[in-house]
Scaffold this active site. Structure first.
Site, short mmCIF file in Angstrom:
data_model
loop_
_atom_site.label_atom_id
_atom_site.label_comp_id
_atom_site.label_asym_id
_atom_site.label_seq_id
_atom_site.Cartn_x
_atom_site.Cartn_y
_atom_site.Cartn_z
N PRO A 222 43.00 3.89 15.82
CA PRO A 222 42.19 4.92 16.47
C PRO A 222 42.84 6.31 16.46
O PRO A 222 42.20 7.31 16.13
CB PRO A 222 42.04 4.39 17.91
CG PRO A 222 42.20 2.91 17.79
CD PRO A 222 43.21 2.72 16.70
N TYR A 223 44.13 6.35 16.79
CA TYR A 223 44.83 7.64 16.81
C TYR A 223 44.93 8.23 15.40
O TYR A 223 44.70 9.43 15.20
CB TYR A 223 46.23 7.44 17.39
CG TYR A 223 46.99 8.73 17.65
CD1 TYR A 223 46.64 9.57 18.71
CD2 TYR A 223 48.05 9.10 16.84
CE1 TYR A 223 47.34 10.73 18.95
CE2 TYR A 223 48.76 10.26 17.08
CZ TYR A 223 48.40 11.08 18.14
OH TYR A 223 49.10 12.25 18.37
#
Length: 252
Positions: free
Chosen positions: A158-159
């Site tokens: 996600p990051y």
């Protein structure tokens, strides 16, 4: 305050100003004469920062802002226009880590939260602040990225995706403003002594990490009216000689 403030009377808005690099950038800009609009979710931390800025002779305006509230971001442009009529500097330093987990195990709401804050909120900032940056004689926008954007780290999905998206967003915006007074840059600060870093690497020796104040000093030249780079991505790696060389090449 600096004896020769390079940002005297410039209006700067900083997201994520309550801690980490955002806080360091706010202090550095205020010390150099800018009026800083400091934004974050925590009013208590902003009040402490405001006290510190005033103690060094700087000027600040506190603006409580939750980047998950899109309508609040959309109101920024009109609010700033009513008070100042322009914006000289945007430092988009806010961001969240999200889960470090195999992609199939990431919950949908966690995925959406990281993308909302790290990418979509910055798009909304661009959308509402672009007219004000263009009213400046030299509008400058700085976005904070990370080496995780390369997608080479397992479990950082996600990051990593959010930072890759942010880089594309900033570079696209840079191309769109090439014929205006606005210039856009990205900064990868590398490993810093921040809360986000501690969450990712809780057992790390923090004494070996960069001080956000040093990174802020390194990044300031990107925000000068004389800066000419557009769409550049600069990386801080603690090399004092290269940092000084970069600063000299972008200074007045």
């Amino acid at each position: 305050m600096s004896p020769r403030p390079r940002f005297k009377d410039r209006i700067a808005l900083i997201t994520g100003a309550s801690r980490g690099l955002g806080r360091a950038m706010a202090l550095a800009l205020a010390r150099e004469g800018a009026h800083v609009v400091i934004c974050a979710r925590s009013p208590g931390a902003l009040e402490d920062l405001d006290d510190e800025i005033r103690a060094i002779g700087g000027k600040a305006t506190i603006l409580k802002l939750d980047l998950r509230a899109g309508d609040r971001i959309d109101q920024l442009g009109p609010v700033l226009y009513q008070r100042w009529g322009k914006l000289d500097i945007l430092v988009a330093a806010a961001g969240i880590l999200g889960p470090l987990s195999p992609l199939p195990h990431v919950a949908a709401d966690a995925w959406e939260s990281v993308l909302d804050i790290n990418v979509s909120a910055n798009w909304r900032l661009i959308r509402t602040l672009d007219p004000l940056l263009k009213r400046s004689d030299a509008g400058r926008a700085l976005f904070v990225t990370c080496e995780a954007a390369s997608g080479q780290l397992a479990y950082w999905g996600p990051y990593a995706v959010s930072k890759a998206g942010l880089e594309a967003l900033a570079k696209s915006y840079a191309q769109e403003v090439v014929n205006t007074p606005v210039r856009v840059a990205l900064c990868d600060p590398g490993p810093m002594r921040t809360g986000l870093r501690s969450k990712a690497f809780p057992g790390e020796d923090r004494s070996k990490l960069a001080d956000p104040a040093d990174v802020a000093k390194f990044a300031l030249p990107l925000l000068l009216p004389t800066a000419t780079d557009n769409g550049a991505l600069v990386r801080y790696r603690g090399d004092a000689e290269s940092a000084a060389s970069f600063a000299a090449s972008n200074d007045a």
